[in-house]
Design an enzyme around this catalytic site. Sequence first.
Site, PDB file in Angstrom:
ATOM      1  N   ASP A  27       0.860  -1.188   0.000  1.00 66.88           N
ATOM      2  CA  ASP A  27       0.000   0.000   0.000  1.00 66.88           C
ATOM      3  C   ASP A  27       0.892   1.232   0.000  1.00 66.88           C
ATOM      4  O   ASP A  27       2.121   1.123  -0.052  1.00 66.88           O
ATOM      5  CB  ASP A  27      -0.924  -0.008   1.220  1.00 66.88           C
ATOM      6  CG  ASP A  27      -0.172   0.181   2.540  1.00 66.88           C
ATOM      7  OD1 ASP A  27       1.068   0.247   2.530  1.00 66.88           O
ATOM      8  OD2 ASP A  27      -0.845   0.266   3.586  1.00 66.88           O
ATOM      9  N   ASP A  47       1.360   4.816   2.342  1.00 67.03           N
ATOM     10  CA  ASP A  47       0.941   5.399   3.618  1.00 67.03           C
ATOM     11  C   ASP A  47       1.363   6.862   3.707  1.00 67.03           C
ATOM     12  O   ASP A  47       2.505   7.200   3.376  1.00 67.03           O
ATOM     13  CB  ASP A  47       1.599   4.631   4.781  1.00 67.03           C
ATOM     14  CG  ASP A  47       1.424   3.125   4.678  1.00 67.03           C
ATOM     15  OD1 ASP A  47       0.351   2.632   5.031  1.00 67.03           O
ATOM     16  OD2 ASP A  47       2.372   2.433   4.225  1.00 67.03           O
ATOM     17  N   ASP A 105      -3.288   4.311   2.854  1.00 64.15           N
ATOM     18  CA  ASP A 105      -3.620   4.652   4.234  1.00 64.15           C
ATOM     19  C   ASP A 105      -3.282   6.115   4.479  1.00 64.15           C
ATOM     20  O   ASP A 105      -2.167   6.563   4.185  1.00 64.15           O
ATOM     21  CB  ASP A 105      -2.812   3.797   5.227  1.00 64.15           C
ATOM     22  CG  ASP A 105      -3.299   2.358   5.284  1.00 64.15           C
ATOM     23  OD1 ASP A 105      -4.459   2.106   4.900  1.00 64.15           O
ATOM     24  OD2 ASP A 105      -2.515   1.494   5.720  1.00 64.15           O
TER      25      ASP A 105
HETATM   26  P1  GTP Z   1       4.173  -2.426   2.951  1.00 65.44           P
HETATM   27  O1  GTP Z   1       2.918  -1.627   3.006  1.00 65.44           O
HETATM   28  O2  GTP Z   1       3.928  -3.851   2.640  1.00 65.44           O
HETATM   29  O3  GTP Z   1       5.207  -1.826   2.066  1.00 65.44           O
HETATM   30  O4  GTP Z   1       4.834  -2.400   4.411  1.00 65.44           O
HETATM   31  P2  GTP Z   1       4.667  -1.289   5.512  1.00 65.44           P
HETATM   32  O5  GTP Z   1       5.832  -1.379   6.409  1.00 65.44           O
HETATM   33  O6  GTP Z   1       4.380   0.046   4.902  1.00 65.44           O
HETATM   34  O7  GTP Z   1       3.409  -1.825   6.311  1.00 65.44           O
HETATM   35  P3  GTP Z   1       1.997  -1.165   6.636  1.00 65.44           P
HETATM   36  O8  GTP Z   1       1.548  -0.248   5.579  1.00 65.44           O
HETATM   37  O9  GTP Z   1       1.087  -2.291   6.995  1.00 65.44           O
HETATM   38  O10 GTP Z   1       2.243  -0.377   7.974  1.00 65.44           O
HETATM   39  C1  GTP Z   1       3.141   0.705   8.083  1.00 65.44           C
HETATM   40  C2  GTP Z   1       3.387   1.017   9.515  1.00 65.44           C
HETATM   41  O11 GTP Z   1       2.198   1.503  10.115  1.00 65.44           O
HETATM   42  C3  GTP Z   1       3.805  -0.204  10.329  1.00 65.44           C
HETATM   43  O12 GTP Z   1       4.886   0.163  11.140  1.00 65.44           O
HETATM   44  C4  GTP Z   1       2.652  -0.526  11.206  1.00 65.44           C
HETATM   45  O13 GTP Z   1       3.072  -0.937  12.469  1.00 65.44           O
HETATM   46  C5  GTP Z   1       1.915   0.783  11.277  1.00 65.44           C
HETATM   47  N1  GTP Z   1       0.473   0.542  11.316  1.00 65.44           N
HETATM   48  C6  GTP Z   1      -0.262  -0.115  10.405  1.00 65.44           C
HETATM   49  N2  GTP Z   1      -1.552  -0.159  10.768  1.00 65.44           N
HETATM   50  C7  GTP Z   1      -1.620   0.504  11.934  1.00 65.44           C
HETATM   51  C8  GTP Z   1      -2.687   0.820  12.807  1.00 65.44           C
HETATM   52  O14 GTP Z   1      -3.840   0.459  12.604  1.00 65.44           O
HETATM   53  N3  GTP Z   1      -2.368   1.568  13.917  1.00 65.44           N
HETATM   54  C9  GTP Z   1      -1.112   1.988  14.165  1.00 65.44           C
HETATM   55  N4  GTP Z   1      -0.867   2.717  15.257  1.00 65.44           N
HETATM   56  N5  GTP Z   1      -0.078   1.690  13.362  1.00 65.44           N
HETATM   57  C10 GTP Z   1      -0.333   0.958  12.279  1.00 65.44           C
HETATM   58 MN    MN Z   2       2.628   0.364   3.810  1.00 67.29          MN
HETATM   59 MN    MN Z   3      -0.483   0.718   5.563  1.00 66.76          MN
END
Ligand code: GTP
Ligand code: MN
Ligand code: MN
Length: 399
Positions: free
Chosen positions: A204, A206, A323
């Site tokens: 995704d 973020d 996100d």
């Molecule tokens: P990819 O998206 O696969 O590239 O990996 P990513 O590291 O970006 O993972 P992800 O988008 O799932 O999450 C990014 C960061 O946000 C991670 O460190 C998670 O711990 C944090 N995170 C994800 N969802 C939540 C949530 O609902 N609440 C909080 N507080 N943190 C979150």
């Molecule tokens: Mn991510």
């Molecule tokens: Mn995410």
Amino acid sequence: QVDESKEVESIVPSYACQRRTTLENHNTVFTDALSLLAENAELSDEDGRGVAFRRAAAVLKALHSPVIDLLQLRGLPCLGGHSLRVIKDVLEHGASSEVECTKQSERFKALKVLTGIFGVGAKTAERWIREGIHSLPQLQDSAHTLNRAQQAGLEHYDDLNQPVTKAEGDAIGEIVEKAVMSVLPGAQITLIGGFRRGKLTGHDVDFLITHPEEGREVGLMPKVVSWLESKGFLLYQKTTRNSYLESKDGPARPSSNMDRFERCYSIFKLPEDAKEGTKQTETLTEDTPEDTCRLTTPSLVKDEGSESTKRANLKPWRAVRVDLVVSPISQFAFALLGWTGSKLFERELRRWAGHEKAMSLSSHALYDNTQSKYLRASSEEEIFAHLGLEYIPPSERNA
Ligand code: GTP
Ligand code: MN
Ligand code: MN
């Protein structure tokens, strides 16, 4: 020579947040195996085992050279008997029998397919599997009513299971920027998650949004979402208010500004031409209108996968998970640190804070239990300093 490297590796500290973990991984053959077992454990409601495998994999990711002999692992933290057995298996046979077995298992395959649907977690997948549902066609034929997220997830299954590139992330960033600037000029947008850590692809994109003047960010998310919706950029969105007060991962803080922390889990409709500024795409201009109309149905029959992918590429847009998080400036550093990841790095930061420093760290605040007070910070560097940790930049948080 061997002794020297042993000595170097023996000083690997045990918390991932004490280590520098770049994307350069010399031990993917082992870390892939351990990560798969971690994933299987997590999907099977065995979080403890999952974390153990993740920690073991993270230690190997931090090594500066490939492991070619078990002796190199002496003195390394977080390598339990089970993980060592897996590594030994890979060293001796080129693969781990447990990993191969897991990969082949119907249960694991079904869990992967079903949790590959946005909005479907391990619990739901588990329940469906018990009812004999192992595939997407079986799910569609079943009488289950899917919630809105799951419906969107199923509809855009192929797109959402295709990695998002940095170029696509940048294109999304431009759209988000436009949306935010038109509803609140002066707001700031920061890329977080895996792309901030330097990853080239992700599941995704973020973003963290804030405004330098405390309070100006209040009510921002609904406006941003409305703007995006009005321009046709959203295929799905769910905005949730901050659940910090109810959450267990931080101390309750009776402050009204807690209500300002909002997030939006969304699926963007990214036009193919939106990427052209950043990336050379294979533009398929000659696709007929009929082609573009048929494309919204995902490939539900496995054998049609490649054919459907070809067709999906003709679509003038693709679905991308995005996100969005809005934070007041007073919590920005905590939100930035908390949403940059990796997930294991975050988990280890919180464990370090709790176990080693008697502090509680969340994406909102850092509480010092000894002093019974919150510790303020306006940068990630300050938070690491409060925690008594050497500062680790995002590109070295890939644990
Ligand atoms: P990819 O998206 O696969 O590239 O990996 P990513 O590291 O970006 O993972 P992800 O988008 O799932 O999450 C990014 C960061 O946000 C991670 O460190 C998670 O711990 C944090 N995170 C994800 N969802 C939540 C949530 O609902 N609440 C909080 N507080 N943190 C979150
Ligand atoms: Mn991510
Ligand atoms: Mn995410």
